[in-house]
Scaffold this motif. Structure first.
Motif, PDB file in Angstrom:
ATOM      1  N   LYS A  52     -44.561  97.689  19.013  1.00 22.54           N
ATOM      2  CA  LYS A  52     -45.900  97.118  19.125  1.00 22.54           C
ATOM      3  C   LYS A  52     -46.011  96.413  20.470  1.00 22.54           C
ATOM      4  O   LYS A  52     -45.041  95.801  20.926  1.00 22.54           O
ATOM      5  N   HIS A  53     -47.177  96.472  21.067  1.00 22.01           N
ATOM      6  CA  HIS A  53     -47.301  95.952  22.426  1.00 22.01           C
ATOM      7  C   HIS A  53     -47.027  94.452  22.498  1.00 22.01           C
ATOM      8  O   HIS A  53     -46.547  93.946  23.518  1.00 22.01           O
ATOM      9  N   ASP A  54     -47.311  93.722  21.410  1.00 21.20           N
ATOM     10  CA  ASP A  54     -47.062  92.275  21.376  1.00 21.20           C
ATOM     11  C   ASP A  54     -45.869  91.933  20.489  1.00 21.20           C
ATOM     12  O   ASP A  54     -45.682  90.774  20.128  1.00 21.20           O
ATOM     13  N   ALA A  93     -54.651  91.763  25.755  1.00 18.03           N
ATOM     14  CA  ALA A  93     -54.276  92.846  26.673  1.00 18.03           C
ATOM     15  C   ALA A  93     -54.838  92.580  28.060  1.00 18.03           C
ATOM     16  O   ALA A  93     -55.425  93.454  28.685  1.00 18.03           O
ATOM     17  N   ASP A  98     -49.318  94.982  29.218  1.00 18.60           N
ATOM     18  CA  ASP A  98     -49.797  95.048  27.835  1.00 18.60           C
ATOM     19  C   ASP A  98     -50.666  96.284  27.615  1.00 18.60           C
ATOM     20  O   ASP A  98     -50.555  96.958  26.582  1.00 18.60           O
ATOM     21  N   ARG A  99     -51.523  96.581  28.585  1.00 19.00           N
ATOM     22  CA  ARG A  99     -52.370  97.776  28.469  1.00 19.00           C
ATOM     23  C   ARG A  99     -51.511  99.041  28.479  1.00 19.00           C
ATOM     24  O   ARG A  99     -51.789 100.008  27.782  1.00 19.00           O
ATOM     25  N   PHE A 101     -48.380  99.243  27.420  1.00 15.98           N
ATOM     26  CA  PHE A 101     -47.704  99.323  26.123  1.00 15.98           C
ATOM     27  C   PHE A 101     -48.639  99.825  25.037  1.00 15.98           C
ATOM     28  O   PHE A 101     -48.229 100.595  24.160  1.00 15.98           O
ATOM     29  N   ILE A 102     -49.896  99.381  25.066  1.00 14.59           N
ATOM     30  CA  ILE A 102     -50.863  99.821  24.044  1.00 14.59           C
ATOM     31  C   ILE A 102     -51.035 101.332  24.090  1.00 14.59           C
ATOM     32  O   ILE A 102     -51.009 102.012  23.060  1.00 14.59           O
ATOM     33  N   ARG A 130     -39.415 100.043  27.283  1.00 13.01           N
ATOM     34  CA  ARG A 130     -39.566  98.689  27.834  1.00 13.01           C
ATOM     35  C   ARG A 130     -38.613  98.467  29.007  1.00 13.01           C
ATOM     36  O   ARG A 130     -38.972  97.824  30.001  1.00 13.01           O
TER      37      ARG A 130
END
Length: 285
Positions: A52-54, A93, A98-99, A101-102, A130
């Protein structure tokens, strides 16, 4: 030690000696008899995840326009909450990473369903991606190609039988591009991949080709003998598994064409014929 919630005792499973009485139940105070009922009553969120991005640590404002007592919100409060919900989504994001990763992990979620992969492979894929993003290896390259290469690395590392061609087809990218990213990750991240075991591929090919359990067991014996003779090194594990199954069909009298097994293993008939000659001669000696 065995804990009995009914009698509130903790005792030895071997001799039955009671160690403590009136133990506290650390479980939930409610019962559930289905997954839907459990999800509805559970008050805890989902576990943290690298996929998950977060990492699953962020919170969201729910879409139900009700207060804590279950009463509907007023019209003015509804517009305020809607605006807060919008800014909450944007704030999660606001960085380019973050963008990235999404987008990457949404592709990964689709690949998981198409290739029927486990959560452990997903976590390993997210970990590799990552690391690649941290070393700026994704910059200037296709995000889907990099996540596909990371997924193939995770499959190789966990000995999950998935081919590079299959991964490239499911994500709709040329195999050459995914292969280039795969070699880049291997080189830059200094990863060591285990040698693929053709035995891991047997069940998958046999299931696709509709072969019997007897043929699978005999093919397993053939591959074990080949491993002991050290004639499997440097060869495609899928082609070796397919050849062992074809040889097993011949030995057990089960009629099947090379084309059917080749299609199930996603290799060519010529490859099976070449491996068949070498495998049969080696096993004779």
């Amino acid at each position: 030690m065995v804990s009995d919630i009914t009698t509130e005792e903790r005792f030895c499973g071997g001799c039955g000696f009671v160690i403590s009485e009136r133990i506290q139940d650390s479980g939930a105070e409610w019962r559930s008899f289905s997954k839907e009922e459990y999800d509805g009553r559970s008050r805890a969120g989902s576990p943290t995840s690298l996929a998950k991005h977060d990492m699953g640590l962020a919170t969201i404002i729910g879409h139900e326009n009700k207060d804590s007592a279950g009463k509907p919100l007023s019209s003015s409060m509804k517009s305020t909450i809607k605006r807060l919900r919008t800014w909450d989504g944007r704030s999660q994001a606001h960085e380019s990473a973050d963008r990235n990763f999404i987008q990457a992990f949404s592709e990964l979620g689709r690949l998981k369903d198409k290739l029927t992969l486990s959560d452990a492979v997903m976590e390993k894929t997210a970990y590799i991606y990552r690391k690649a993003l941290g070393k700026s290896l994704v910059r200037g390259r296709s995000i889907p190609a990099m996540i596909a290469a990371s997924l193939y690395l995770a499959c190789r590392n966990s000995e999950t039988p998935r081919t590079l061609t299959e991964v490239a087809q499911k994500i709709n990218i040329k195999r050459k591009e995914v292969s280039r990213c795969y070699r880049l990750l291997l080189r830059e991240l200094d990863l060591k991949m285990p040698v693929a075991d053709p035995i891991k591929c047997l069940s998958r090919i046999a299931s696709k080709a509709g072969l019997s359990e007897k043929v699978k067991r005999q093919a397993l014996t053939i591959l074990r003998d080949a491993n002991e003779m050290e004639i499997t090194a440097g060869k495609n594990p899928m082609s070796l598994a397919a050849t062992a199954l074809y040889l097993s069909c011949e030995m057990s009298g089960e009629k099947i064409t090379q084309k059917v097994i080749a299609q199930a293993a996603e290799v060519t008939e010529v490859t099976i014929r070449n491996r068949y000659k070498g495998l049969k001669e080696s096993l004779k000696t």
